[in-house]
Design an enzyme around this catalytic site. Structure first.
Site, PDB file in Angstrom:
ATOM      1  N   ASP A 295       0.720  -1.266   0.049  1.00  0.00           N
ATOM      2  CA  ASP A 295       0.015  -0.072   0.188  1.00  0.00           C
ATOM      3  C   ASP A 295       0.810   1.182   0.044  1.00  0.00           C
ATOM      4  O   ASP A 295       0.447   2.147   0.618  1.00  0.00           O
ATOM      5  CB  ASP A 295      -1.217   0.070   1.227  1.00  0.00           C
ATOM      6  CG  ASP A 295      -2.006  -1.103   1.116  1.00  0.00           C
ATOM      7  OD1 ASP A 295      -2.094  -1.521   0.138  1.00  0.00           O
ATOM      8  OD2 ASP A 295      -2.610  -1.249   2.067  1.00  0.00           O
ATOM      9  N   ASP A 519      -7.336  -5.575  10.608  1.00  0.00           N
ATOM     10  CA  ASP A 519      -6.907  -4.381   9.602  1.00  0.00           C
ATOM     11  C   ASP A 519      -6.854  -3.070  10.240  1.00  0.00           C
ATOM     12  O   ASP A 519      -6.263  -2.137   9.748  1.00  0.00           O
ATOM     13  CB  ASP A 519      -7.946  -4.484   8.647  1.00  0.00           C
ATOM     14  CG  ASP A 519      -7.901  -5.796   7.692  1.00  0.00           C
ATOM     15  OD1 ASP A 519      -6.887  -6.082   7.422  1.00  0.00           O
ATOM     16  OD2 ASP A 519      -9.011  -6.051   7.310  1.00  0.00           O
TER      17      ASP A 519
END
Length: 581
Positions: A295, A519
């Site tokens: 990411d 997450d």
């Protein structure tokens, strides 16, 4: 991967200078013994051939004095003044602060035993132009005597490191992959004994994790894991290096400990210590798969500038270049070891599958892979869907389907994307990366740890073709509200079990994100990891531009990212596909 790597891909290099000097360029048997002086392992002759007061031309000759050939040579030095290296020939020369790296050109990348290479460049300066005093060739200090290298007539020293094995095309092929005991024990006591023997990756998400593990005290550090991998007689261990400055610029859940401008700390306190451990010769026979900074680079394409999804933080990281520098340094520093296989993160199809993002992301990755001394030879491949939920394969429709003459690309779910699942996306991105300049033998790892989408609501056949939206909606197995949803998704299940070479161009299905690890949290929870609450982890959040203002689809009550989330683990077990036997 495809094809076979050439022998020139083999690199025999050194541990970092911070550790006891191991002259990697000497090849097997290169540990120093005794006290007798010997010739330098390498010599560098740096000569200023022209100096006009504000600029200069330098000529550099590097010689490999070892008895084995060195591939993909790299010379480094630091300037004491304010010199800036510029246009170069016969090498690629880059500079970060005072630190200069000259990397071999593709057409002259090997230094034979006793062989030399010459390159030159123009530079500018003000004040004085002192000559650098210390040079390194692939991490080994040159122009200094070393001590007693193995002499051919000497018997082998039992403390000598084992010879490095040849590189393989696919590190997973025929390999036993390391099972992380920390995750395995947690999974077993949490109701997942049936899958607790599956291999998962070791995450290094802050500096302290190198020594103490990502979950803090009482968990294993990197060296512990590598030693345990040897005990397991594993062929492969998977690690994730995840601590860039200004990390996760488009979200809050996984923001890290380093500020946007702390690139030097990233290099010296994070990557260098990892490289020192990884470079220990006793691990030379262990293939180390390094998943590089998830990411990160895609954010520099999709979340910057005038885009509706742009953030000031991503604009800053694009401007300062520290994502590119960090990834390049990571690739070059860990990629110097023959047994390290670097895979760069490529997000997922629901992020980069659109025309505006696809090619630009491949170009951005190439930029990073040729910075800070890195080359495409340092890249074994790419990692898709890491920590995400995109379906591996949509079995009941493809991107080429139409309904009454209308393409599925026009459906609300697909929304003009070019791909409907991770495997088709990964295979296409691999080809696009080759176009961008990467090697033709790169492969892709697909993270299948949480993309099974089983359970009672899984469609078993294509829906009726009444209209395009109802067809896609009732055919798709990915049951998220939107493909942009990424946090602790309700209804998700364990996916395909880890498997080597399952499809063309795919090196492995792998569980990179350990199932059961959160997450992120919807509320701020005190922590020393730099992680904050993120609205996308709040089940009541109404969404943003990145998910077309849909609800988040997140489970409630989650801890901060990386910490155990029992409710999600139970969800993954219930909805596993293939089901758990």
């Amino acid at each position: 991967m495809t094809g076979t790597r050439t022998p020139a891909r083999k690199r025999r290099t050194a541990l970092l200078a911070a550790s006891t000097l191991v002259a990697g360029v000497l090849g097997a048997g290169g540990l120093m013994q005794g006290t007798a002086a010997a010739a330098p392992a390498c010599t560098v002759d740096y000569t200023v051939v022209n100096d006009w007061g504000s600029g200069f031309t330098a000529s550099v000759t590097v010689t490999n004095n070892a008895t084995s050939t060195l591939s993909n040579w790299r010379v480094e030095w630091d300037y004491a003044g304010n010199q800036k290296a510029g246009q170069a020939w016969n090498a690629t020369v880059s500079q970060d602060g005072a630190h200069v790296t000259a990397s071999a050109p593709s057409w002259n990348s090997t230094l034979s035993a006793g062989g030399s290479a010459n390159f030159g460049f123009n530079g500018v300066y003000s004040g004085s132009n002192p000559k650098p005093t210390t040079f390194k060739l692939n991490g080994t200090t040159c122009n200094v005597d070393v001590q007693d290298p193995d002499i051919p007539d000497e018997p082998d020293d039992p403390t000598d490191p084992p010879p490095r094995g040849d590189r393989v095309d696919n590190p997973y092929a025929g390999a036993k992959v390391y099972v992380n005991p920390d995750w395995s024990a947690q999974a077993a006591r949490s109701g997942g004994r049936a899958i607790s023997n599956q291999p998962t990756a070791v995450w290094l998400d802050r500096i302290s994790a190198i020594e103490s593990g990502s979950a803090g005290e009482n968990t294993m550090g990197l060296r512990d894991h590598l030693d345990e991998a040897l005990e397991q007689d594993a062929d492969v261990i998977q690690i994730v290096t995840y601590n860039l400055p200004g990390r996760d610029c488009a979200a809050l859940a996984s923001q890290g400990e380093l500020g946007p401008n702390e690139i030097d700390r990233y290099k010296r306190e994070f990557i260098d210590p990892i490289a020192e451990i990884v470079g220990d010769p006793k691990y030379a026979g262990l293939r180390i798969v390094n998943i590089v900074e998830i990411d990160s680079l895609p954010n520099l394409v999709t979340n910057v500038g005038s885009r509706a999804t742009a953030t000031p933080q991503c604009d800053e990281m694009l401007a300062n270049g520290n994502y590119v520098k960090g990834v390049g340094y990571n690739l070059a520093t860990l990629g110097q070891y023959d047994n390290v296989y670097n895979y760069i993160d490529i997000g997922h199809h629901g992020w980069l599958g659109w025309d505006d993002n696809f090619g630009a992301s491949a170009d951005m990755l190439y930029k990073a892979a040729t910075s800070e001394g890195a080359t495409v030879d340092d890249v074994a491949g790419f990692a898709a869907n890491v920590a995400n939920y995109g379906a591996l394969k949509e079995p009941h429709f493809t991107i080429n389907d139409t309904v009454n003459g209308t393409s599925v690309r026009q459906s609300k779910w697909v929304d003009w994307n070019r791909y409907v699942d991770e495997q088709s996306y990964a295979q296409a991105f691999r080809q696009e990366a080759v176009r961008a300049g990467f090697r033709s033998d790169v492969g892709v790892i697909i993270d299948t740890s949480r993309n099974g989408w089983g359970g009672p609501n899984r469609p078993t056949a294509p829906a009726a073709k009444t209209n395009v939206d109802s067809f896609v909606e009732n055919s798709r197995i990915d049951r998220r509200i939107h493909t942009g949803n990424w946090c602790n998704q309700a209804g998700a299940g364990l996916g395909e079990r880890p498997k080597a070479a399952p499809a063309s161009g795919i090196d492995a299905y792998a569980w990179i994100k350990p199932p059961g690890e959160s997450d992120g949290a919807s509320e701020d929870i005190p922590n020393d990891e730099g992680k904050r609450a993120d609205q996308m982890c709040d089940p009541d959040y109404g969404g943003n531009a990145r998910n077309n203002n849909n609800k988040s689809g997140a489970l409630p009550g989650a801890p901060v990212s990386g910490h155990w989330f029992q409710a999600q683990f139970e969800e993954l077990l219930r909805n596993a596909y293939p089901p758990i036997n």
